[in-house]
Design an enzyme around this catalytic site. Structure first.
Site, short mmCIF file in Angstrom:
data_model
loop_
_atom_site.label_atom_id
_atom_site.label_comp_id
_atom_site.label_asym_id
_atom_site.label_seq_id
_atom_site.Cartn_x
_atom_site.Cartn_y
_atom_site.Cartn_z
N PHE A 135 103.96 -18.62 32.47
CA PHE A 135 104.85 -17.49 31.94
C PHE A 135 106.10 -17.72 31.35
CE2 PHE A 135 102.30 -16.89 35.95
CZ PHE A 135 101.28 -16.07 35.60
N LYS A 176 105.28 -20.53 26.31
CA LYS A 176 105.04 -21.70 25.73
C LYS A 176 104.04 -21.58 24.51
CE LYS A 176 103.28 -23.94 29.29
NZ LYS A 176 103.86 -23.03 30.22
N ASP A 182 97.40 -27.49 22.92
CA ASP A 182 97.83 -26.81 24.13
C ASP A 182 97.41 -27.29 25.41
OD1 ASP A 182 99.11 -24.57 24.97
OD2 ASP A 182 97.40 -23.02 24.97
N GLU A 183 98.08 -27.03 26.57
CA GLU A 183 97.70 -27.23 27.73
C GLU A 183 97.69 -29.00 27.77
OE1 GLU A 183 94.25 -25.35 29.41
OE2 GLU A 183 95.70 -23.29 29.67
#
Ligand SMILES: [Zn+2]
Length: 186
Positions: A13, A16, A83-84
């Site tokens: 949260f 990013k 991402d991730e």
């Protein structure tokens, strides 16, 4: 010309993905060709899908299991978005460095710490070799102060230290400050 590596980290949260999308959108405006990748946590879901921020903005992302796949999928690409990051194996560090060597501009985001508050997988190494690093904070859901930790709750209780980092089902995540962050030590 050598490229560069930009890494965006923070707890859950902290915005990013919004920041990753914002930077990728700027690259599109600058007429750069972009390719976006995401770890395929579920291998059955092996098709292009959208990387979306919490405010509903989306960009097409390709799910991959092996970071090497990026090296084969980026001909003519100027900017590589990831991402991730934290879900990728350590080999992603050398792949990203190879991309930079080939002149690519890599912009990647992920969790810097897991729910225990410990460095998450490949991310600390990537932070070390990156050219630019941005660490974002969130707001603590308990006290409203600046939050840097990811609180994991299983059945409403702080997750035990020994729980694996893979989702187990009935669980929930919150952003919390260090004072309010809890890990259950069994
Ligand atoms: Zn707090």
């Amino acid at each position: 010309m050598v490229g560069k590596i930009e890494i965006i980290v923070g707890c859950m949260f902290s915005g990013k993905s919004e920041e990753l999308l914002r930077r990728l959108r700027r690259s599109v405006i600058a007429k750069k060709k972009i390719a976006v990748f995401k770890p395929s946590v579920d291998t059955r879901w092996n098709k292009t899908y959208e990387l979306c921020s919490r405010n509903g903005e989306c960009i097409q992302a390709l799910p991959i299991t092996d970071p090497q796949e990026m090296l084969r999928a980026i001909e003519d690409v100027d900017v590589v978005g990831i991402d991730e990051l934290h879900f990728f194996p350590e080999v992603i560090v050398s792949v990203v460095e190879q991309l930079r060597k080939e002149g690519k501009h890599v912009i990647a985001s992920g969790l810097d710490m897991d729910f225990r508050g410990e460095p998450f997988g490949c991310v600390p190494q990537l932070l070390a070799v990156a050219d630019l690093v941005l660490k974002l904070d969130a707001i603590c859901m308990i006290c409203g102060k600046s939050a840097t930790m990811t609180q994991r709750l299983i059945n409403g209780k702080p997750a035990p230290y020994t729980t694996s980092n893979i989702h187990v089902g009935d669980e929930e995540y919150q952003a919390r400050c260090r004072n309010c962050h809890e890990v259950s030590i069994p």
